[in-house]
Structure formats: C-alpha cells, structure tokens
Design an enzyme around this catalytic site. Sequence first.
Site, PDB file in Angstrom:
ATOM      1  N   GLU A  99       0.847  -1.202   0.000  1.00  0.00           N
ATOM      2  CA  GLU A  99       0.000   0.000   0.000  1.00  0.00           C
ATOM      3  C   GLU A  99       0.879   1.247   0.000  1.00  0.00           C
ATOM      4  OE1 GLU A  99      -2.684   1.377  -0.414  1.00  0.00           O
ATOM      5  OE2 GLU A  99      -4.392   0.488   0.605  1.00  0.00           O
ATOM      6  N   ASP A 137      -4.639   5.382   5.697  1.00  0.00           N
ATOM      7  CA  ASP A 137      -5.260   6.592   6.232  1.00  0.00           C
ATOM      8  C   ASP A 137      -6.232   6.160   7.332  1.00  0.00           C
ATOM      9  OD1 ASP A 137      -6.578   8.979   6.634  1.00  0.00           O
ATOM     10  OD2 ASP A 137      -6.850   9.456   4.540  1.00  0.00           O
ATOM     11  N   VAL A 189      -1.154  14.452   1.537  1.00  0.00           N
ATOM     12  CA  VAL A 189       0.167  14.251   0.941  1.00  0.00           C
ATOM     13  C   VAL A 189       0.044  13.772  -0.498  1.00  0.00           C
ATOM     14  CG1 VAL A 189       1.535  13.936   3.035  1.00  0.00           C
ATOM     15  CG2 VAL A 189       0.296  11.984   2.094  1.00  0.00           C
TER      16      VAL A 189
HETATM   17  C1  PRP Z   1      -5.796   5.564  -1.253  1.00  0.00           C
HETATM   18  C2  PRP Z   1      -4.600   4.677  -0.965  1.00  0.00           C
HETATM   19  C3  PRP Z   1      -5.174   3.551  -0.169  1.00  0.00           C
HETATM   20  C4  PRP Z   1      -6.382   4.183   0.497  1.00  0.00           C
HETATM   21  C5  PRP Z   1      -6.072   4.406   1.935  1.00  0.00           C
HETATM   22  O1  PRP Z   1      -6.404   5.142  -2.396  1.00  0.00           O
HETATM   23  O2  PRP Z   1      -3.986   4.242  -2.137  1.00  0.00           O
HETATM   24  O3  PRP Z   1      -5.551   2.472  -0.987  1.00  0.00           O
HETATM   25  O4  PRP Z   1      -6.649   5.421  -0.131  1.00  0.00           O
HETATM   26  O5  PRP Z   1      -7.157   5.009   2.599  1.00  0.00           O
HETATM   27  P1  PRP Z   1      -7.862   4.357   3.844  1.00  0.00           P
HETATM   28  O6  PRP Z   1      -6.799   3.854   4.754  1.00  0.00           O
HETATM   29  O7  PRP Z   1      -8.645   5.506   4.440  1.00  0.00           O
HETATM   30  O8  PRP Z   1      -8.762   3.269   3.378  1.00  0.00           O
HETATM   31  P2  PRP Z   1      -7.432   6.062  -3.212  1.00  0.00           P
HETATM   32  O9  PRP Z   1      -8.850   5.655  -2.865  1.00  0.00           O
HETATM   33  O10 PRP Z   1      -7.084   7.496  -3.025  1.00  0.00           O
HETATM   34  O11 PRP Z   1      -7.194   5.601  -4.702  1.00  0.00           O
HETATM   35  P3  PRP Z   1      -5.895   5.781  -5.616  1.00  0.00           P
HETATM   36  O12 PRP Z   1      -4.789   4.987  -4.961  1.00  0.00           O
HETATM   37  O13 PRP Z   1      -6.321   5.211  -6.912  1.00  0.00           O
HETATM   38  O14 PRP Z   1      -5.565   7.248  -5.676  1.00  0.00           O
END
Ligand code: PRP
Length: 178
Positions: free
Chosen positions: A102, A106, A156
């Site tokens: 990952e 978050d 970020v």
């Molecule tokens: C982001 C990141 C993780 C997720 C983490 O993906 O890549 O997969 O959010 O967030 P969480 O811990 O709150 O679940 P995003 O949905 O932004 O998609 P992307 O990677 O395609 O930008």
Amino acid sequence: MPAEGPREPPPVLISEEEISGRVDELAAQISLDYADKGEIILIGVLKGAFVFLADLARRLTIERRIEFIALSSYQYGAESGAVRLLMDVRTDVRDRHVLIVEDIVDTANTLHYLIDMLRAREPASLRCCALVRKKERIRSEVEVDYLGFDIPDRWVVGYGLDLREQYRTLPYIGIVDP
Ligand code: PRP
C-alpha cells in the site's frame, strides 16, 4: 480565460533520498524475513502503490511475483468506510505467501477490507507493507507489518499519491492544501 500556469512544487515532507533509504531498509528486512519461504506474491493496491511497488519489488532479493488489485472507497457523507472491489488479482493466492503493498494507510478501511478478503482465500501467510501511515486517522484495527513512515494528518502527494489525479509522479512526498 488565461491558461492555468505551472503549479508551485508542494513543500517536501519526505525527500527522495529519505524514501530511497527507507525502501532499501524495507526491502532488506522483507528479503530476510521471507528468505526460506519460496516465492512471495506482492499485491499492489492501485493506483497509488504503483511507484512504491516498483521500487520495492526491484530491491528484493527473494523470488517474487507481482499482482495488482483495485479498490474504491465510498466517500458519501462523512467517510462511510465502505470499500468496493474494482479489479481482482489474476492468481490464486491459496497456500501462497502474500504481501500487500500500500502507498498510504489513512483510515485503514481499505486495508481492513483487503485483509479480510484475502484471508478468506487461505494464503499460507498474509502481511502488509505500507509506505506511509496517518496514525491519528486510523479507524480500523489492522497491523502494518512493514511501515515506511508515520506522517501527520495532512494531505500528501507524490510517489504515487495524488490530489485529483495530479502529482502522482512527483519524486518525493509533499504536502498540499486541498
Ligand atoms: C488511497 C490509498 C489507499 C487508500 C487508503 O487510495 O492508495 O488504498 O486510499 O485510505 P484508507 O486507509 O482511508 O482506506 P485512493 O482511494 O485514493 O485511490 P488511488 O490509490 O487510486 O488514488
């Protein structure tokens, strides 16, 4: 209407050198931990993990295979936490050693969902590696086995991370104000 001018580069939170050094350390630790386990399957979580996975995977000294998975989290209201599978891996993970890769943890809802989903497929082992984690935002109980950096609760970008699809190829991790 005038064309949008070039954006100011975001201030640095984690430099290219710091990232590179930490990825070296993570790769060394993972290579050591899996040294006698045979091939491992690295599962990168799209899109954000593509840069980290590419760097990490090339520094491992163990047998590895690359897979990707795509998930989307619903953000209705105040972060409902519901996660949906958009694209699955292309291999059977049963009895295989699996390492989730990952970019960012978050709320940890995505990782929680993914761990439950993959665990049900009965891998030989299941661990996760994340480059950055916002410790104060975590809402789901998940263990990050290999962590690059704990970071403050700021938006970020860079090194795979985006703001509305911008900044993903920035070579460092910077802070933006969305
Ligand atoms: C982001 C990141 C993780 C997720 C983490 O993906 O890549 O997969 O959010 O967030 P969480 O811990 O709150 O679940 P995003 O949905 O932004 O998609 P992307 O990677 O395609 O930008």
